[in-house]
Design a protein around this motif. Sequence first.
Motif, PDB file in Angstrom:
ATOM      1  N   MET A  85      40.460  67.364  48.144  1.00  0.00           N
ATOM      2  CA  MET A  85      41.368  66.452  47.824  1.00  0.00           C
ATOM      3  C   MET A  85      40.869  65.445  46.943  1.00  0.00           C
ATOM      4  O   MET A  85      39.577  64.637  47.249  1.00  0.00           O
ATOM      5  CB  MET A  85      41.861  65.766  49.221  1.00  0.00           C
ATOM      6  N   ARG A  86      41.615  64.851  45.947  1.00  0.00           N
ATOM      7  CA  ARG A  86      41.268  63.909  45.247  1.00  0.00           C
ATOM      8  C   ARG A  86      41.377  62.606  45.642  1.00  0.00           C
ATOM      9  O   ARG A  86      42.389  62.394  46.232  1.00  0.00           O
ATOM     10  CB  ARG A  86      41.790  64.145  43.750  1.00  0.00           C
ATOM     11  N   PHE A  87      40.561  61.433  45.409  1.00  0.00           N
ATOM     12  CA  PHE A  87      40.759  60.182  45.722  1.00  0.00           C
ATOM     13  C   PHE A  87      40.353  59.264  44.824  1.00  0.00           C
ATOM     14  O   PHE A  87      39.629  59.403  43.984  1.00  0.00           O
ATOM     15  CB  PHE A  87      40.120  59.957  47.198  1.00  0.00           C
ATOM     16  N   ARG A  88      41.056  57.948  45.047  1.00  0.00           N
ATOM     17  CA  ARG A  88      40.421  56.909  44.301  1.00  0.00           C
ATOM     18  C   ARG A  88      40.024  55.735  44.847  1.00  0.00           C
ATOM     19  O   ARG A  88      40.525  55.663  46.155  1.00  0.00           O
ATOM     20  CB  ARG A  88      41.382  56.425  42.964  1.00  0.00           C
ATOM     21  N   ILE A  89      39.399  54.690  44.385  1.00  0.00           N
ATOM     22  CA  ILE A  89      38.847  53.516  45.315  1.00  0.00           C
ATOM     23  C   ILE A  89      39.823  52.492  44.870  1.00  0.00           C
ATOM     24  O   ILE A  89      39.965  52.311  43.746  1.00  0.00           O
ATOM     25  CB  ILE A  89      37.458  53.073  44.942  1.00  0.00           C
ATOM     26  N   LYS A  90      40.256  51.742  45.831  1.00  0.00           N
ATOM     27  CA  LYS A  90      41.305  50.796  45.431  1.00  0.00           C
ATOM     28  C   LYS A  90      40.890  49.484  46.416  1.00  0.00           C
ATOM     29  O   LYS A  90      40.491  49.767  47.532  1.00  0.00           O
ATOM     30  CB  LYS A  90      42.812  51.258  46.056  1.00  0.00           C
ATOM     31  N   LYS A  91      41.194  48.303  45.879  1.00  0.00           N
ATOM     32  CA  LYS A  91      40.799  47.217  46.511  1.00  0.00           C
ATOM     33  C   LYS A  91      42.064  46.869  47.300  1.00  0.00           C
ATOM     34  O   LYS A  91      43.412  46.718  46.879  1.00  0.00           O
ATOM     35  CB  LYS A  91      40.666  45.997  45.144  1.00  0.00           C
ATOM     36  N   GLU A  92      41.905  46.114  48.609  1.00  0.00           N
ATOM     37  CA  GLU A  92      42.860  45.916  49.327  1.00  0.00           C
ATOM     38  C   GLU A  92      43.293  44.556  48.982  1.00  0.00           C
ATOM     39  O   GLU A  92      42.781  43.467  48.662  1.00  0.00           O
ATOM     40  CB  GLU A  92      42.429  45.602  50.877  1.00  0.00           C
ATOM     41  N   THR A  93      44.825  44.452  48.744  1.00  0.00           N
ATOM     42  CA  THR A  93      45.332  43.448  48.123  1.00  0.00           C
ATOM     43  C   THR A  93      46.346  42.497  48.964  1.00  0.00           C
ATOM     44  O   THR A  93      46.905  41.517  48.518  1.00  0.00           O
ATOM     45  CB  THR A  93      46.184  43.741  46.657  1.00  0.00           C
ATOM     46  N   LYS A  94      46.538  42.803  50.164  1.00  0.00           N
ATOM     47  CA  LYS A  94      47.174  42.150  50.969  1.00  0.00           C
ATOM     48  C   LYS A  94      46.464  40.955  51.853  1.00  0.00           C
ATOM     49  O   LYS A  94      45.667  41.466  52.730  1.00  0.00           O
ATOM     50  CB  LYS A  94      47.896  43.162  52.141  1.00  0.00           C
ATOM     51  N   PRO A  95      46.616  39.687  51.538  1.00  0.00           N
ATOM     52  CA  PRO A  95      45.808  38.621  52.044  1.00  0.00           C
ATOM     53  C   PRO A  95      46.178  38.441  53.346  1.00  0.00           C
ATOM     54  O   PRO A  95      45.172  37.839  53.873  1.00  0.00           O
ATOM     55  CB  PRO A  95      46.458  37.577  51.174  1.00  0.00           C
ATOM     56  N   LYS A  96      47.121  38.722  53.981  1.00  0.00           N
ATOM     57  CA  LYS A  96      46.891  38.569  55.474  1.00  0.00           C
ATOM     58  C   LYS A  96      46.203  39.695  56.486  1.00  0.00           C
ATOM     59  O   LYS A  96      45.921  39.524  57.495  1.00  0.00           O
ATOM     60  CB  LYS A  96      48.436  38.649  56.130  1.00  0.00           C
ATOM     61  N   LEU A  97      45.507  40.738  55.723  1.00  0.00           N
ATOM     62  CA  LEU A  97      44.797  41.649  56.490  1.00  0.00           C
ATOM     63  C   LEU A  97      43.360  41.119  56.413  1.00  0.00           C
ATOM     64  O   LEU A  97      43.043  40.628  55.294  1.00  0.00           O
ATOM     65  CB  LEU A  97      44.980  43.141  55.761  1.00  0.00           C
ATOM     66  N   ALA A  98      42.553  41.731  57.506  1.00  0.00           N
ATOM     67  CA  ALA A  98      41.212  41.059  57.859  1.00  0.00           C
ATOM     68  C   ALA A  98      40.510  42.009  56.660  1.00  0.00           C
ATOM     69  O   ALA A  98      39.241  41.275  56.327  1.00  0.00           O
ATOM     70  CB  ALA A  98      40.927  41.830  59.008  1.00  0.00           C
ATOM     71  N   THR A  99      40.780  42.977  55.926  1.00  0.00           N
ATOM     72  CA  THR A  99      40.158  43.875  54.936  1.00  0.00           C
ATOM     73  C   THR A  99      40.438  43.371  53.633  1.00  0.00           C
ATOM     74  O   THR A  99      40.165  43.977  52.792  1.00  0.00           O
ATOM     75  CB  THR A  99      40.357  45.071  55.274  1.00  0.00           C
ATOM     76  N   PHE A 100      41.139  42.218  53.470  1.00  0.00           N
ATOM     77  CA  PHE A 100      41.693  41.733  52.135  1.00  0.00           C
ATOM     78  C   PHE A 100      40.150  41.632  51.185  1.00  0.00           C
ATOM     79  O   PHE A 100      39.340  41.028  51.590  1.00  0.00           O
ATOM     80  CB  PHE A 100      42.273  40.287  52.132  1.00  0.00           C
ATOM     81  N   GLY A 101      40.393  42.398  49.940  1.00  0.00           N
ATOM     82  CA  GLY A 101      39.416  42.094  49.083  1.00  0.00           C
ATOM     83  C   GLY A 101      38.464  43.165  49.060  1.00  0.00           C
ATOM     84  O   GLY A 101      37.560  43.410  48.405  1.00  0.00           O
ATOM     85  N   LYS A 102      38.530  43.863  50.209  1.00  0.00           N
ATOM     86  CA  LYS A 102      37.502  45.054  50.364  1.00  0.00           C
ATOM     87  C   LYS A 102      37.979  46.334  49.587  1.00  0.00           C
ATOM     88  O   LYS A 102      39.188  46.239  49.205  1.00  0.00           O
ATOM     89  CB  LYS A 102      37.023  45.403  51.769  1.00  0.00           C
ATOM     90  N   TYR A 103      37.119  47.233  49.464  1.00  0.00           N
ATOM     91  CA  TYR A 103      37.543  48.584  48.858  1.00  0.00           C
ATOM     92  C   TYR A 103      37.580  49.830  49.821  1.00  0.00           C
ATOM     93  O   TYR A 103      37.002  49.869  50.851  1.00  0.00           O
ATOM     94  CB  TYR A 103      36.689  48.871  47.697  1.00  0.00           C
ATOM     95  N   LYS A 104      38.798  50.578  49.454  1.00  0.00           N
ATOM     96  CA  LYS A 104      38.846  51.596  50.329  1.00  0.00           C
ATOM     97  C   LYS A 104      39.227  53.134  49.484  1.00  0.00           C
ATOM     98  O   LYS A 104      39.618  52.913  48.311  1.00  0.00           O
ATOM     99  CB  LYS A 104      39.901  51.447  51.485  1.00  0.00           C
ATOM    100  N   ALA A 105      39.062  54.372  50.021  1.00  0.00           N
ATOM    101  CA  ALA A 105      39.562  55.257  49.451  1.00  0.00           C
ATOM    102  C   ALA A 105      40.888  55.751  49.756  1.00  0.00           C
ATOM    103  O   ALA A 105      41.576  55.336  50.906  1.00  0.00           O
ATOM    104  CB  ALA A 105      38.836  56.771  49.840  1.00  0.00           C
ATOM    105  N   VAL A 106      41.711  56.031  48.735  1.00  0.00           N
ATOM    106  CA  VAL A 106      43.122  56.379  49.001  1.00  0.00           C
ATOM    107  C   VAL A 106      43.288  57.546  48.341  1.00  0.00           C
ATOM    108  O   VAL A 106      42.691  58.085  47.052  1.00  0.00           O
ATOM    109  CB  VAL A 106      44.267  55.370  48.295  1.00  0.00           C
ATOM    110  N   ALA A 107      44.042  58.559  48.719  1.00  0.00           N
ATOM    111  CA  ALA A 107      44.407  60.064  48.350  1.00  0.00           C
ATOM    112  C   ALA A 107      45.288  59.656  47.060  1.00  0.00           C
ATOM    113  O   ALA A 107      46.138  59.072  46.801  1.00  0.00           O
ATOM    114  CB  ALA A 107      45.167  60.708  49.262  1.00  0.00           C
TER     115      ALA A 107
END
Length: 128
Positions: A1-23
């Motif tokens: 499965m291919r994925f890319r790295i994306k920055k969390e852009t929702k300010p209300k989330l505790a993970t705001f500004g962090k990076y995650k893998a998305v399919a």
Amino acid sequence: MRFRIKKETKPKLATFGKYKAVACHPFTVETHQILNEVAARNGISPGDAVAVMMGLSHVINDHLRQGHRVRLDTWGLMKLEIESEKVDSPEAFDVKKHIRGVRLHFIPESSSGSPDLYKDMEFEREPY
């Protein structure tokens, strides 16, 4: 499965500004392709595959709408879940106002604690 790295852009989330893998989903397999593959694998006509798929989808949807869970061997469990606003008391709950929607939840079948659907899955990062 291919994925890319994306920055969390929702300010209300505790993970705001962090990076995650998305399919990555480069294309959608359409019904006709699925039916042709099923027919070829099972030695039946595409018309027979259509009849089975249509019948199966109607029966499964009817059961899901009645609030039943549907378990298909070798595949998994499906159920509908309600998404709603939270209210202060049961009396304050208004179906038309507080139910936001219904979502289909699919839980893949698992025989050894890890779903067979994920067995031998390989991950490949998309280039920047």
